[in-house]
Design a protein around this motif. Structure first.
Motif, PDB file in Angstrom:
ATOM      1  N   ARG A 135       0.828  -1.211   0.000  1.00  0.00           N
ATOM      2  CA  ARG A 135       0.000   0.000   0.000  1.00  0.00           C
ATOM      3  C   ARG A 135       0.856   1.252   0.000  1.00  0.00           C
ATOM      4  O   ARG A 135       0.596   2.211  -0.742  1.00  0.00           O
ATOM      5  N   GLU A 137       3.966   1.570  -1.004  1.00  0.00           N
ATOM      6  CA  GLU A 137       4.663   1.687  -2.287  1.00  0.00           C
ATOM      7  C   GLU A 137       3.737   2.267  -3.355  1.00  0.00           C
ATOM      8  O   GLU A 137       4.123   3.174  -4.101  1.00  0.00           O
ATOM      9  N   ASN A 138       2.507   1.747  -3.417  1.00  0.00           N
ATOM     10  CA  ASN A 138       1.543   2.246  -4.416  1.00  0.00           C
ATOM     11  C   ASN A 138       1.227   3.723  -4.192  1.00  0.00           C
ATOM     12  O   ASN A 138       1.177   4.509  -5.145  1.00  0.00           O
ATOM     13  N   THR A 139       0.997   4.101  -2.960  1.00  0.00           N
ATOM     14  CA  THR A 139       0.687   5.496  -2.645  1.00  0.00           C
ATOM     15  C   THR A 139       1.870   6.405  -2.972  1.00  0.00           C
ATOM     16  O   THR A 139       1.698   7.494  -3.530  1.00  0.00           O
ATOM     17  N   ASN A 141       4.212   5.844  -5.204  1.00  0.00           N
ATOM     18  CA  ASN A 141       4.322   5.952  -6.667  1.00  0.00           C
ATOM     19  C   ASN A 141       3.300   6.931  -7.230  1.00  0.00           C
ATOM     20  O   ASN A 141       3.599   7.684  -8.168  1.00  0.00           O
ATOM     21  N   GLU A 142       2.093   6.945  -6.674  1.00  0.00           N
ATOM     22  CA  GLU A 142       1.096   7.935  -7.076  1.00  0.00           C
ATOM     23  C   GLU A 142       1.609   9.345  -6.776  1.00  0.00           C
ATOM     24  O   GLU A 142       1.427  10.274  -7.571  1.00  0.00           O
ATOM     25  N   GLY A 143       2.235   9.483  -5.610  1.00  0.00           N
ATOM     26  CA  GLY A 143       2.804  10.774  -5.230  1.00  0.00           C
ATOM     27  C   GLY A 143       3.898  11.223  -6.168  1.00  0.00           C
ATOM     28  O   GLY A 143       4.009  12.416  -6.478  1.00  0.00           O
ATOM     29  N   HIS A 145       4.100  10.565  -9.350  1.00  0.00           N
ATOM     30  CA  HIS A 145       3.440  11.079 -10.567  1.00  0.00           C
ATOM     31  C   HIS A 145       2.758  12.423 -10.314  1.00  0.00           C
ATOM     32  O   HIS A 145       2.762  13.299 -11.179  1.00  0.00           O
ATOM     33  N   THR A 146       2.201  12.587  -9.129  1.00  0.00           N
ATOM     34  CA  THR A 146       1.524  13.842  -8.792  1.00  0.00           C
ATOM     35  C   THR A 146       2.519  14.990  -8.666  1.00  0.00           C
ATOM     36  O   THR A 146       2.277  16.093  -9.170  1.00  0.00           O
ATOM     37  N   GLU A 149       8.334  13.468 -11.437  1.00  0.00           N
ATOM     38  CA  GLU A 149       9.486  12.598 -11.200  1.00  0.00           C
ATOM     39  C   GLU A 149      10.788  13.374 -11.068  1.00  0.00           C
ATOM     40  O   GLU A 149      11.727  12.911 -10.438  1.00  0.00           O
TER      41      GLU A 149
END
Length: 196
Positions: A135, A137-139, A141-143, A145-146, A149
């Motif tokens: 969870r 890691e997924n969050t 990675n979303e951050g 992109h937001t 990079e």
């Protein structure tokens, strides 16, 4: 409440007497426990858990359950053993059940709950952390992109996500190695060969 505590005290006395009747041979080999030494262990391990970030009362309740031969106690037994209020026990067991370190079960023929340390507790705890790492890691990675990079914050989040990805891969392998290693141990628990 007072009646429940008195009944618990009687039950504990009976339990102590039963333990006292189990095998004179064990007593001659020094199997009796030093109650004060057990209490010191419980408090020392609870302090270690508290230093690692666990709530103080939850640490004490968990350590007491871990040190109990049955790995299970009622709320009244915990309150008596730790010299704490029933409200403190309630808060601690709520936390421990929420983080899956302790389970709640009903005593046969009774309205009282017993709190039990899970079998293969540490394996289960770390296996559950694997889901938490996913969870995070997924969050993260979303951050990334937001935030972008190539931004300093995005780079920080990308490194954090990579760390959790690495930890997951290592944790899965480590848990597999633990299961194989555990098979080589001479554990006296009845559930030794059960898979988690």
């Amino acid at each position: 409440m007072a009646g429940e505590i008195e009944q618990t005290e009687r039950e504990q006395t009976e339990r102590i007497e039963q333990v006292g009747q189990v095998g004179q041979a064990e007593r001659s080999e020094g199997a009796e426990r030093d109650v004060e030494a057990v209490s010191r262990f419980v408090e020392r391990f609870a302090s270690d858990l508290t230093d690692a970030g666990m709530q103080r009362m939850a640490s004490r309740v968990f350590a007491a359950l871990l040190a109990d031969d049955e790995g299970a106690m009622t709320s009244a037994e915990l309150a008596l053993a730790l010299q704490i209020s029933p409200a403190a026990v309630s808060g601690a067991v709520n936390y421990l059940t929420q983080v899956s370190m302790v389970g709640r079960e009903r005593e046969p023929g009774s309205r009282r709950d017993r709190y039990r340390v899970h079998n293969e507790l540490w394996y289960t705890t770390f296996a559950n952390r694997d889901r938490l790492l996913t969870r995070w890691e997924n969050t993260l990675n979303e951050g990334v992109h937001t935030l972008g990079e190539r931004t300093p914050a995005g780079a920080r989040l990308a490194e954090s996500a990579a760390f959790f990805e690495f930890m997951q891969a290592e944790l899965a392998g480590m848990l597999d190695r633990w299961r194989e290693y555990r098979k080589t141990l001479d554990l006296s628990t009845a559930d030794r060969d059960q898979e988690p």
